[in-house]
Design a protein around this motif. Structure first.
Motif, mmCIF file in Angstrom:
data_model
loop_
_atom_site.group_PDB
_atom_site.id
_atom_site.type_symbol
_atom_site.label_atom_id
_atom_site.label_comp_id
_atom_site.label_asym_id
_atom_site.label_seq_id
_atom_site.Cartn_x
_atom_site.Cartn_y
_atom_site.Cartn_z
ATOM 1 N N LEU A 1 2.520 8.307 4.358
ATOM 2 C CA LEU A 1 1.054 8.734 4.527
ATOM 3 C C LEU A 1 0.187 7.407 4.414
ATOM 4 O O LEU A 1 -0.610 7.046 5.477
ATOM 5 C CB LEU A 1 0.599 9.782 3.590
ATOM 6 C CG LEU A 1 -1.045 10.034 3.548
ATOM 7 C CD1 LEU A 1 -1.350 10.393 4.788
ATOM 8 C CD2 LEU A 1 -1.158 10.945 2.428
ATOM 9 N N ALA A 2 0.333 6.755 3.462
ATOM 10 C CA ALA A 2 -0.266 5.222 3.498
ATOM 11 C C ALA A 2 0.058 4.375 4.527
ATOM 12 O O ALA A 2 -0.704 3.767 5.132
ATOM 13 C CB ALA A 2 0.041 4.670 2.064
ATOM 14 N N ALA A 3 1.450 4.402 4.827
ATOM 15 C CA ALA A 3 1.735 3.664 5.967
ATOM 16 C C ALA A 3 0.894 3.942 7.374
ATOM 17 O O ALA A 3 0.626 3.210 8.313
ATOM 18 C CB ALA A 3 3.100 3.462 6.360
ATOM 19 N N THR A 4 0.992 5.097 7.489
ATOM 20 C CA THR A 4 0.347 5.860 8.834
ATOM 21 C C THR A 4 -1.243 5.313 8.736
ATOM 22 O O THR A 4 -1.770 4.949 9.607
ATOM 23 C CB THR A 4 0.384 7.647 8.754
ATOM 24 O OG1 THR A 4 1.759 7.666 8.934
ATOM 25 C CG2 THR A 4 -0.294 8.086 9.930
ATOM 26 N N GLU A 5 -1.916 5.556 7.675
ATOM 27 C CA GLU A 5 -3.181 5.338 7.342
ATOM 28 C C GLU A 5 -3.652 3.739 7.834
ATOM 29 O O GLU A 5 -4.566 3.350 8.098
ATOM 30 C CB GLU A 5 -3.820 5.601 5.984
ATOM 31 C CG GLU A 5 -4.029 7.046 5.749
ATOM 32 C CD GLU A 5 -4.013 7.305 4.426
ATOM 33 O OE1 GLU A 5 -4.568 8.786 4.194
ATOM 34 O OE2 GLU A 5 -4.032 6.623 3.453
ATOM 35 N N HIS A 6 -2.441 2.874 7.285
ATOM 36 C CA HIS A 6 -2.722 1.496 7.502
ATOM 37 C C HIS A 6 -1.723 0.750 8.486
ATOM 38 O O HIS A 6 -1.389 -0.407 8.413
ATOM 39 C CB HIS A 6 -2.542 0.809 6.115
ATOM 40 C CG HIS A 6 -3.331 0.955 5.199
ATOM 41 N ND1 HIS A 6 -3.285 2.147 4.512
ATOM 42 C CD2 HIS A 6 -4.721 0.632 4.518
ATOM 43 C CE1 HIS A 6 -4.239 2.263 3.343
ATOM 44 N NE2 HIS A 6 -5.221 1.386 3.841
ATOM 45 N N VAL B 1 0.779 -1.173 0.060
ATOM 46 C CA VAL B 1 -0.041 0.197 -0.024
ATOM 47 C C VAL B 1 0.795 1.211 -0.079
ATOM 48 O O VAL B 1 0.585 2.376 -0.703
ATOM 49 C CB VAL B 1 -1.019 0.151 1.201
ATOM 50 C CG1 VAL B 1 -0.261 0.205 2.622
ATOM 51 C CG2 VAL B 1 -1.901 0.981 1.087
ATOM 52 N N ALA B 2 2.055 1.220 0.752
ATOM 53 C CA ALA B 2 2.970 2.372 0.639
ATOM 54 C C ALA B 2 3.515 2.485 -0.501
ATOM 55 O O ALA B 2 3.727 3.902 -1.239
ATOM 56 C CB ALA B 2 3.983 2.138 1.751
#
Length: 388
Positions: A269-274, A37-38
């Protein structure tokens, strides 16, 4: 966490021919691929042409996502103005140290500690004062010990939670007792390095310093994405500080560098969201190798350790195996060299303020870890392979 039976370690199969000549258990990075995802978010940013430098303090979307994450951790006071995105957590540490330290200032650091703190503090103009903790006491940090360590020159109390190298986690009540001391010294900052915060095997999450009352604006945090969220090599970290201090740190970053590249920030950002899903996957993957390491250490005669609750390291007491030398640091280095000659590399505990100990990573494939642990046993106790 159930351990593997000792026999699963002692009766190791012969080494495969394709194992490295020296297997490193010294790396501070895991064998984790970038979460899909990241990587996908970064590729999308590149394809969309999002390559122009953004604000030096970091993309607002990323700082908003980090802010929301802290709100879920009982830190509702945090806003994007508290956050500066940096090229890695080490850069975040240095930015804060350089901003707050004055010539002659001392930094109290519980020890054993991460081997990079000392040079960062020195380069920022300060002096590190180790606060030695006892493995026989589970590396407990008691408030009266911290109080005694504070002098008129103390500017900062710096700790890691979970601790690197010991894996010790400082939970709510223990931290509250320590902060009751620092609140009596409002001129002292408190800095928590929380880069391993999601790598923990206990029943309760690792508390963030930002969730505790901070009436004097003393609390600072650094974190990053390479340890708990598998963004190894992406070079994204961040600091959290009162807005004026954050702005000063961002100014220093602007004067000496630039904003973190936008695609890297989109990956973060993607890593934070997931983050919950990514960290859960890492823990599932780490659980078997953690059990293997602890089983191996538990059956090695003369080796002691405190069970690590967090990070992906064990910190083994190998002092019984130290060769004769002029100093404990020299003996520790000689033992590490002996292990390396036997085909396994570890972090010398002397670099962490604990000569005779070794930091051993279990964040690598199980067959490779099993072979490395057999080599460790062979060097320390002279175990021979069956059939050799």
């Amino acid at each position: 966490m159930a351990y593997l039976p000792p026999d699963s370690f002692v009766t190791m199969p012969p080494a495969a021919a394709d194992f490295p000549e020296v297997i490193s258990l010294a790396s501070g990075y895991g064998n984790f691929a970038t979460p899909a995802v990241a990587a996908g978010r970064a590729v999308a940013a590149i394809q969309a042409g999002q390559l122009m430098p953004g604000p030096v303090e970091g993309l607002l979307l990323l700082r908003e996502a980090i802010t929301a994450n802290y709100h879920r951790q009982n830190a509702p006071q945090i806003t994007p103005a508290h956050i500066v995105v940096t090229p890695g957590a080490k850069a975040a540490l240095f930015a804060l140290l350089k901003t707050i330290l004055r010539p002659g200032d001392e930094v109290v650091v519980p020890t054993p500690n991460w081997f990079g703190f000392g040079e960062l503090i020195t380069r920022a103009g300060g002096t590190m004062r180790p606060l030695f903790l006892d493995p026989a006491d589970d590396y407990a940090l008691r408030p009266e010990v911290l109080e005694t360590a504070i002098t008129p020159r103390t500017r900062l109390f710096l700790f890691t939670n979970p601790n690197n190298p010991t894996g010790r986690v400082y939970h709510q009540a223990e931290l509250e007792a320590l902060l009751s001391v620092t609140r009596r010294h409002p001129e002292i900052f408190v800095l928590s390095d929380e880069i391993y915060n999601l790598i923990h095997f206990g029943a309760t999450p690792v508390p963030t310093l930002l969730s505790f009352p901070d009436p004097h604006g003393q609390h600072l945090v650094v974190n990053g994405f390479s340890k708990s969220l598998a963004l190894i090599g992406w070079g994204v970290g961040y600091l959290v500080a009162p807005p004026a201090l954050a702005q000063a740190a961002a100014g220093g970053q602007f004067a000496t560098g630039a904003a973190v590249p936008a695609p890297n920030q989109h990956a973060a950002l993607a890593a934070t969201e997931h983050s919950a899903a990514i960290a859960h996957d890492l823990l599932v993957r780490l659980a078997p190798t953690r059990a293997l390491l602890l089983a191996a250490l538990s059956v090695l005669p003369g080796v002691d350790y405190v069970e690590p609750e967090g990070t992906y390291y064990g910190f083994a007491d190998l002092r019984q195996f130290l060769p004769a030398a002029q100093s404990s640091a020299e003996a520790s280095a000689a033992l590490v060299a002996q292990l390396r000659a036997g085909g396994v590399d570890v972090v010398d505990g002397a670099s962490c303020g604990a000569p005779g100990f070794a930091r051993i990573s279990y964040a690598l494939p199980e067959p490779e870890l099993r072979e490395a642990l057999w080599r460790l046993q062979a060097v320390l106790v002279g175990e021979k392979r069956s059939g050799s």
